[in-house]
Design an enzyme around this catalytic site. Structure first.
Site, short mmCIF file in Angstrom:
data_model
loop_
_atom_site.label_atom_id
_atom_site.label_comp_id
_atom_site.label_asym_id
_atom_site.label_seq_id
_atom_site.Cartn_x
_atom_site.Cartn_y
_atom_site.Cartn_z
N HIS A 133 0.82 -1.22 0.00
CA HIS A 133 0.00 0.00 0.00
C HIS A 133 0.86 1.27 0.00
CE1 HIS A 133 -2.96 3.01 0.98
NE2 HIS A 133 -2.36 3.25 2.15
N HIS A 171 4.00 6.86 5.57
CA HIS A 171 2.84 7.60 6.09
C HIS A 171 2.06 6.85 7.17
CE1 HIS A 171 0.54 5.28 3.01
NE2 HIS A 171 -0.49 5.46 3.81
N GLU A 191 1.32 5.81 12.99
CA GLU A 191 -0.01 5.37 13.45
C GLU A 191 -0.03 3.88 13.77
OE1 GLU A 191 -4.45 4.87 11.57
OE2 GLU A 191 -3.05 6.23 10.62
N ASP A 192 0.60 3.08 12.91
CA ASP A 192 0.51 1.63 13.06
C ASP A 192 1.54 1.04 14.03
OD1 ASP A 192 -1.54 1.60 11.32
OD2 ASP A 192 -0.49 0.65 9.66
N ASP A 197 -3.17 8.40 -1.11
CA ASP A 197 -3.52 7.33 -0.15
C ASP A 197 -4.99 6.95 -0.30
OD1 ASP A 197 -3.49 5.69 2.20
OD2 ASP A 197 -4.21 7.38 3.37
N ASP A 223 -25.82 14.64 -24.17
CA ASP A 223 -24.41 15.04 -24.24
C ASP A 223 -23.53 14.19 -23.33
OD1 ASP A 223 -25.67 16.12 -22.09
OD2 ASP A 223 -24.51 17.97 -22.05
#
Length: 758
Positions: A95, A119, A123-124, A186, A306
């Protein structure tokens, strides 16, 4: 809307503890076949994701030294995510690599690519910002920090957490636009790989994408991302509708192939004969664009003619208009379907000429005409700064517009009370539809559709907005709530003694104006709000038999648990309606040990407390509702409105009844003070004969009855026999109004007179 992404598809299906080193035998830079799609997912071979494809992209524009730094960031990210897999079963590192590849297509610099790869590590895997600064430098660490969410902080509610996450991201973006570019990359990869998620999560994530990220991509001019995110979100929000429309477009594509081919040939030949060098190609509308048009105009698919348009890219500015004239000589233009976005560009820097022509077989066909530079800006928006580093005027102007918008985010943040309010203001400014108006000196100001002169005044300067008293639109005086139209010339009338009115909040459109008005109301009327809030809290405490004079240790605990800096701040929050006095009283009751603070409120309600006394001179913390204009003698009720204090309605006001059903806890008992030494506005309406002198006679009778007229309006019937007059007048109370109405009713030519209600 949910801005928390703990379960979004970029999260691993299982999360391993932070490893000490990579698995033995795994070469982080192992080569692998290159995908054919430029934005394809990273290569995954035998459970190992590699950056060979990313490296090839970066080698096109990066120095070897920068490539070395990117590889170091990849190795660190791979180590941190070792053992993690996505819902699809791929290694989790695939990812971040995919996000970095999308950023590489914009030719973002090495710092941004490194941040894309890193990134999720804060957090992880609990990687500290200090560690990132030490390893990769402060700029990269700041980017990663701006992309990380605030899961470790406890918030009062999930909504507050979501709003705070979004606020943090936008403020990081305001200082460095690369934050939002990485975040959009992301989100794009998450949306491309959303199929593995459960249906409910897919809808939630798609809804958030449509509501927040699609408008941001549009606002920054990232047209390719905007279109793809929009269609992906549509496919997950309404899968059946998406499938049916997709099938219909494929069928129509075959049916209309001959028409498209004929138009392309005719246009190329005609432009060639006129000596214009141009690229001409067909352009299919997005499925969501077709769906929106069907919904807005109540059309079936067969009625949307259109579906296809054409883009004409010429070599210079002047040839845009020459090509327009050439096309108008080839096919007849549809009246009212021409827009010049070159002379007056869109908010996001977009420039093109748009015209709709009647093509072969009577089919409407839309053409967009632009230069190559305009085309780059239209497709890549603010990312064109990295893609095409040149001195083109369109590019620099786009950067200035983007910078001005990002700066406005900081202005709103400084004037906003909390994250939820900040999010509310910013989302207002993300709507793509705009109107373009002029200052008296012919400067163009772009505002959201529905904007008013107050929005215009605050767009010029906060000081002008705060002191606005009137406006001239195209040379004529107009009400401040007038909706502005394209081409209006706006002249603001100011008075240094004037201040913002709370009623402005009911019609302003921009986040900047709304936040500035609320900020003024909070600060200027702080003492008044504190007094009102203290009165309301004392009443709520007395109702449950608690002494308002709390011990010092309980006061300190209350402030800590309510995140208020002082009692005055807590009182002010209650006075402006940000907090409910009854709920704060229940919290105190819980702290005293009566029962848990979170227990359901099943006793005295706010409406049953002792009434708050209304004197009519309180200022903006207590307002008389403009819908019903209560006067002394009326039965009244009070509504605590968020950040706007107490608003007083008549007991029979229909607006109040509707709002009370939605938020019953925000209503309190109020009463008039025994003595009131002022006059109050009220509205009356009269049905009169259309005869000479009637208005003068009515006005004279109102004056003789000791009433003061502040507004006169007239509605005329089709037969010109009767008129309906509307007055706003000032009276002392209901008794005074009743006498005035009796006197006016006796005037010759008056058929009916009554008080006007909401």
């Amino acid at each position: 809307m949910n801005l928390s992404e703990t379960s979004i598809s970029d999260q691993p299906a299982s999360r391993a503890k932070r490893p000490a080193k990579p698995a033995p035998g795994v070469d982080p830079s192992a080569a692998s076949p290159i995908p054919t799609s430029p934005l394809a997912a990273p290569v995954v071979a035998a459970g190992v994701a590699t950056i060979s494809h990313l490296s090839e992209k970066l080698a096109e524009y990066m120095t070897p030294a920068d490539l070395k730094k990117v590889r170091e960031a990849y190795r660190f990210s791979d180590e941190m995510h070792l053992g993690q897999v996505r819902k699809s079963g791929e290694p989790y590192i695939s990812h971040p690599i995919a996000v970095a590849e999308i950023c590489a297509d914009w030719k973002l610099d090495a710092q941004a690519i490194m941040a894309a790869l890193l990134h999720d590590v804060m957090e992880d895997q609990d990687v500290k910002k200090e560690e990132l600064i030490e390893r990769f430098g402060a700029p990269v660490a700041h980017l990663v920090d701006g992309l990380s969410k605030l899961e470790k902080i406890e918030f009062q509610s999930q909504i507050e957490a979501q709003a705070e996450n979004f606020r943090k991201m936008l403020l990081a973006m305001a200082s460095d636009v690369r934050v939002i570019l990485i975040k959009l990359a992301d989100r794009l990869h998450n949306m491309r790989t959303l199929e593995v998620m459960a249906p409910a999560k897919k809808r939630r994530i798609a809804g958030e994408t449509m509501e927040v990220y699609v408008p941001i991509a549009h606002r920054l001019g990232l047209n390719n991302i905007y279109r793809e995110l929009q269609d992906l979100a549509f496919s997950h929000l309404y899968p059946l509708r998406y499938h049916v429309l997709s099938k219909a477009v494929k069928a129509a594509r075959g049916n209309r192939r001959e028409v498209v081919k004929k138009i392309l040939e005719s246009v190329k030949n005609t432009l060639g004969l006129a000596g214009i060098s141009a690229e001409v190609y067909g352009r299919e509308k997005t499925l969501y664009g077709i769906y929106k048009k069907m919904r807005a105009k109540h059309l079936s698919f067969s009625q949307v003619l259109d579906v296809y348009g054409f883009r004409v890219v010429v070599d210079n500015f002047a040839n845009c208009y020459v090509a327009l004239g050439t096309l108008h000589s080839l096919y007849k233009p549809m009246p009212g379907k021409f827009k010049d976005y070159i002379a007056i560009r869109k908010l996001n820097g977009y420039q093109s000429l748009h015209t709709t022509l009647i093509g072969p077989y009577g089919t409407p066909v839309e053409f967009q005409i632009r230069t190559q530079e305009m085309h780059r800006t239209a497709e890549s928006g603010v990312a064109a700064h990295w893609l095409y580093k040149n001195s083109d005027a369109n590019m620099s102007d786009l950067q200035q517009r983007t910078h001005a918008w990002l700066q406005s985010l900081l202005d709103i943040q400084q004037q906003t009370g909390d994250s939820a309010e900040f999010l509310e203001h910013v989302k207002v400014d993300l709507f793509p539809d705009s109107v373009y108006v002029f200052t008296p000196k012919s400067k163009i100001i772009a505002l959201p559709r529905g904007a008013t002169p107050i929005d215009f005044a605050y767009a010029i300067h906060t000081g002008i907005g705060d002191h606005t008293v009137g406006v001239n639109i195209n040379g004529e005086a107009a009400p401040l709530r007038t909706e502005l139209r394209n081409g209006d010339i706006i002249e603001i009338v100011t008075d240094n003694s004037s201040r913002p009115s709370p009623t402005w909040l009911s019609f302003v459109r921009t986040g900047k104006a709304r936040s500035a008005i609320r900020h003024h109301l909070r600060t200027i009327n702080l003492p008044e709000s504190i007094r009102l809030g203290q009165q309301l809290l004392n009443q709520a405490l007395n109702a449950i038999n608690i002494d308002p004079q709390l011990p010092d240790h309980l006061t300190e605990r209350l402030l800590n648990e309510s995140s208020a800096k002082s009692l005055d701040e807590l009182y002010a929050d209650i006075g402006i309606g940000k907090r409910m006095a009854a709920l704060v009283a229940r919290h105190i009751f819980g702290m005293l040990g009566g029962e848990a603070a979170s227990a359901p409120v099943d006793h005295t309600s706010a409406a049953e407390l002792d009434p708050v006394t209304i004197y009519g001179s309180e200022g903006v913390s207590v307002q008389l509702a403009p819908c019903c204009l209560p006067i002394p003698g009326d039965q009244i009720v009070g509504q605590l409105r968020r950040d706007q204090g107490l608003q007083v309605h008549t007991g029979d006001c229909t607006v109040a009844k509707r709002q009370r059903q939605k938020e019953p806890d925000r209503w309190i008992a109020v009463k008039w003070a025994p003595e009131l030494n002022r006059r109050f506005d009220t509205r009356i309406k009269l049905l009169i004969n259309n005869e000479k002198g009637i208005l003068a006679r009515v006005a004279a009778e109102i004056s003789e009855s000791d009433g003061n007229i502040t507004f006169v309006g007239m509605d005329e019937d089709k037969e010109h026999i009767l008129h309906q007059l509307r007055f706003t007048i000032q009276v002392k109370d209901r008794v005074h109004l009743a006498g005035l109405l009796r006197n006016v009713r006796r005037v010759a030519g008056v058929n009916r007179v009554s008080r006007e209600r909401a």
